[in-house]
Design a protein around this motif. Structure first.
Motif, mmCIF file in Angstrom:
data_model
loop_
_atom_site.group_PDB
_atom_site.id
_atom_site.type_symbol
_atom_site.label_atom_id
_atom_site.label_comp_id
_atom_site.label_asym_id
_atom_site.label_seq_id
_atom_site.Cartn_x
_atom_site.Cartn_y
_atom_site.Cartn_z
ATOM 1 N N ARG A 165 76.955 151.673 -5.583
ATOM 2 C CA ARG A 165 75.871 152.613 -6.102
ATOM 3 C C ARG A 165 76.454 153.230 -7.458
ATOM 4 O O ARG A 165 75.612 153.738 -8.277
ATOM 5 N N LEU A 166 77.659 153.448 -7.593
ATOM 6 C CA LEU A 166 78.249 153.953 -8.767
ATOM 7 C C LEU A 166 78.279 153.028 -9.940
ATOM 8 O O LEU A 166 77.801 153.415 -11.168
ATOM 9 N N THR A 167 78.396 151.749 -9.633
ATOM 10 C CA THR A 167 78.530 150.563 -10.592
ATOM 11 C C THR A 167 77.531 149.695 -10.602
ATOM 12 O O THR A 167 77.347 148.917 -11.838
ATOM 13 N N GLY A 168 76.845 149.377 -9.723
ATOM 14 C CA GLY A 168 76.040 148.283 -9.584
ATOM 15 C C GLY A 168 76.509 146.771 -9.121
ATOM 16 O O GLY A 168 75.887 145.960 -9.116
ATOM 17 N N ASN A 169 77.877 146.784 -9.060
ATOM 18 C CA ASN A 169 78.743 145.824 -8.806
ATOM 19 C C ASN A 169 79.032 145.717 -7.244
ATOM 20 O O ASN A 169 79.733 146.731 -6.721
ATOM 21 N N LEU A 170 78.844 144.714 -6.528
ATOM 22 C CA LEU A 170 79.149 144.500 -5.059
ATOM 23 C C LEU A 170 80.510 143.881 -4.947
ATOM 24 O O LEU A 170 80.599 142.852 -5.575
ATOM 25 N N GLU A 214 92.382 146.829 -9.369
ATOM 26 C CA GLU A 214 91.516 146.149 -10.336
ATOM 27 C C GLU A 214 90.218 147.101 -10.525
ATOM 28 O O GLU A 214 90.000 147.915 -9.618
ATOM 29 N N VAL A 215 89.864 147.225 -11.684
ATOM 30 C CA VAL A 215 88.722 147.970 -12.287
ATOM 31 C C VAL A 215 87.571 147.095 -11.650
ATOM 32 O O VAL A 215 87.217 145.758 -11.953
ATOM 33 N N ALA A 216 86.482 147.691 -10.872
ATOM 34 C CA ALA A 216 85.475 147.075 -10.209
ATOM 35 C C ALA A 216 84.146 147.058 -11.131
ATOM 36 O O ALA A 216 83.340 145.990 -11.102
ATOM 37 N N GLY A 217 83.946 148.157 -12.147
ATOM 38 C CA GLY A 217 82.916 148.181 -12.865
ATOM 39 C C GLY A 217 82.778 149.466 -13.497
ATOM 40 O O GLY A 217 83.984 150.324 -13.591
ATOM 41 N N TYR A 218 81.886 149.723 -14.033
ATOM 42 C CA TYR A 218 81.653 151.042 -14.889
ATOM 43 C C TYR A 218 80.481 151.965 -14.497
ATOM 44 O O TYR A 218 79.587 151.638 -13.903
ATOM 45 N N LEU A 219 80.681 153.125 -14.703
ATOM 46 C CA LEU A 219 79.520 154.197 -14.201
ATOM 47 C C LEU A 219 78.251 153.883 -14.572
ATOM 48 O O LEU A 219 78.229 153.965 -15.875
ATOM 49 N N LEU A 220 77.227 153.785 -13.946
ATOM 50 C CA LEU A 220 75.768 153.567 -14.474
ATOM 51 C C LEU A 220 75.336 154.744 -14.851
ATOM 52 O O LEU A 220 75.517 155.924 -14.845
ATOM 53 N N LEU A 221 74.207 154.668 -15.984
ATOM 54 C CA LEU A 221 73.464 155.758 -16.590
ATOM 55 C C LEU A 221 73.079 156.772 -15.696
ATOM 56 O O LEU A 221 73.255 157.943 -15.957
ATOM 57 N N LEU A 229 78.872 163.289 -15.130
ATOM 58 C CA LEU A 229 79.692 162.329 -15.592
ATOM 59 C C LEU A 229 79.366 161.723 -16.707
ATOM 60 O O LEU A 229 78.013 161.705 -16.861
ATOM 61 N N LEU A 230 80.104 160.776 -17.474
ATOM 62 C CA LEU A 230 79.715 160.056 -18.601
ATOM 63 C C LEU A 230 79.436 158.621 -18.228
ATOM 64 O O LEU A 230 80.239 158.103 -17.322
ATOM 65 N N GLU A 231 78.512 158.021 -18.577
ATOM 66 C CA GLU A 231 78.305 156.708 -18.434
ATOM 67 C C GLU A 231 79.302 155.826 -19.048
ATOM 68 O O GLU A 231 80.016 156.011 -19.956
#
Length: 504
Positions: A165-170, A214-221, A229-231
């Motif tokens: 939900r935070l990143t859109g990456n499963l 590992e970095v899984a993804g980045y915060l969605l807008l 928080l910041l995108e």
């Protein structure tokens, strides 16, 4: 100044901490929620409830800290282990999650042992089978709810849903994947052999199993807008709550044992190489650092036993601090009262969902304080039962760190020192799982070289150490022998009660 945000999606609530690179916690926030029990022995939670709690916690952390969101460098996640979130083809939960405390799949656990055999199961997974694990839950659903099983597109764990939900990456990482009973622990990848034997489709699992830092993804807008928080803030994979509390307590090298008394109880120690118990009494999981593992003994009713006593038996609003004051007046051993804390059955070392709680040795001289102390002692006896297996596997223990809500009680820490016959330390860390997640975020974004460096920066021991009292050690050694024999004497009776339908 750089900050790191750690979020822990627990069974009773979600917590968040904001930490600087030196490990100072600036603020923490939490939101509580409950477990749904649609039938006796079932345990479910709505994943959307976890998400709503996460949003609220992040908002509160930002509001209370007044930190500029631009200074938050990364987000790490911790979560309750073993349970299953069911996603449809639109990657939406189509039914409640079945969590670790669920007992509906006991017959499926027996089927797994029969189908694979204990020896091969131990070699592949390093773990015994237990109800509430993703593997047994999927088999139960396939057999009992085939329409819902066929609706599954993907299955993930609690924190993985929040990260999606935070990143859109499963995705999934090694520590939580270890707890599904579907992972080849030694090779740190899904066990196609096991899935094939059990006729479970590999395609419903996330394709790759990642390392925790590992970095899984980045915060969605849209999430940035909802939370403040910041995108684009990096979100690391994180880990299961036990690996994360271990990181939060600096338990990242061999020889350091963490003893956690929370809702359940756990003993946790780091391994540099894959080691497992051939008798499958305890767990071997991947740790949150590459190429490391850990042993874990897990009991189901630790702090939960004391909560049960307070609410269901004593019917008192008295605080646990008042309990401590009363218990200090009772000698070690509770004047002969022994408690078996098997209120939800038991996991380590017996793997017996049919076990039941027992008070033994009661007489007219005993009163409330004896029962309270006996419950506290019984929980630690159950942990020592796990510790005996660690010793049998020749695991060396140099230091014991008390963790969880039970560590706040000096009486309970003394009981641990006496029953384990080990000096007990504590770290200055609070909300250790969330702090461990924040530390791992720091590794993922490059603030720390690795997890061990992160722990050196962020974890500090308290000066106070609790030493064993020789007289108490002797009392508890004798009582522990009775404690162990009680289970052996009663285990057939637990089965008979179940067969006769006299209990749930």
């Amino acid at each position: 100044m750089d900050y790191l945000l750690g979020i822990d999606i627990g069974t009773s609530g979600t917590k968040g901490v904001l930490m600087d690179r030196e490990g100072k916690i600036y603020v923490w926030a939490g939101r509580e929620y409950s477990i749904d029990i649609p039938q006796t022995g079932w345990a479910e939670q709505n994943p959307k409830m976890w998400w709503e709690a996460t949003i609220q916690v992040i908002r509160e952390v930002l509001k209370e800290s007044e930190v500029d969101p631009q200074q938050i460098r990364g987000i790490g996640l911790s979560g309750q282990m073993h349970g299953t979130v069911f996603l449809d083809k639109n990657l939406q939960p189509f039914r409640p999650a079945i969590i670790w405390a669920d007992h509906r799949s006991s017959s499926q656990c027996e089927f797994i042992y029969q189908k694979i055999g204990k020896e091969r199961l131990a070699e592949l997974t390093g773990n015994p089978v237990a109800t509430g694990f993703m593997c047994s839950t999927l088999l139960w659903m396939k057999e009992n709810q085939p329409e819902e099983f066929n609706q599954i597109h993907k299955v993930i764990l609690a924190k993985d849903y929040i990260r999606y939900r935070l990143t859109g990456n499963l995705g999934v990482e090694v520590t939580d994947a270890s707890s599904t009973l579907l992972l080849d622990i030694k090779r740190r990848c899904w066990s196609e052999e096991l899935l094939d034997i059990l006729s479970l489709p590999l395609k419903i699992l996330p394709e790759e199993v990642h390392e925790s830092q590992e970095v899984a993804g980045y915060l969605l807008l849209d999430v940035a807008r909802d939370t403040g928080l910041l995108e684009g803030i990096p979100v690391v994979y994180g880990g299961g709550d036990q690996s994360m509390q271990a990181v939060g307590n600096g338990v990242v090298r061999p020889g350091i044992l963490s003893s956690t008394i929370g809702t359940g109880g756990q003993l946790f120690i780091t391994l540099e190489k894959f080691t497992y118990d051939p008798k499958l009494r305890i767990h071997t999981f991947c740790h949150a650092m590459p190429n490391t593992y850990h042993l874990q003994g897990a009991i189901l009713s630790a702090g939960l036993s004391l909560k049960w006593l307070r609410e269901n038996i004593l019917h008192t609003p008295d605080s646990y601090r008042i309990f401590d004051e009363e218990v200090e007046k009772i000698r070690a051993g509770s004047e002969g009262v022994i408690f078996l804390p098997y209120l939800l059955g038991e996991r380590s070392p017996y793997m017996n969902p049919q076990a039941k709680g027992v008070f033994f040795g009661l007489s007219l001289k005993h009163h409330r304080a004896h029962l309270i102390r006996a419950v506290m002692e019984g929980v630690v006896f159950a942990l020592r039962d796990c510790l005996e297996v660690f010793k049998e596997l020749d695991v060396k223990i140099e230091r014991v760190i008390a963790s969880g809500g039970g560590a706040k009680s000096r009486v309970w820490r003394q009981i641990q020192a006496d029953i384990f016959n080990k000096e007990i330390s504590m770290t200055q860390s609070t909300e250790q799982a969330a702090k461990g997640a924040a530390t791992l975020a720091g590794v993922g974004v490059g603030i720390y070289k690795d997890t061990e460096e992160g722990c050196k920066k962020t974890v500090k021991l308290k000066e106070e150490k609790i030493k064993p009292i020789a007289e108490n050690v002797d009392i508890y050694n004798k009582q522990f022998e009775i404690y162990k024999s009680l289970y052996q004497d009663l285990k057939e009776d637990f089965k008979r009660l179940k067969r006769k339908g006299n209990i749930a």
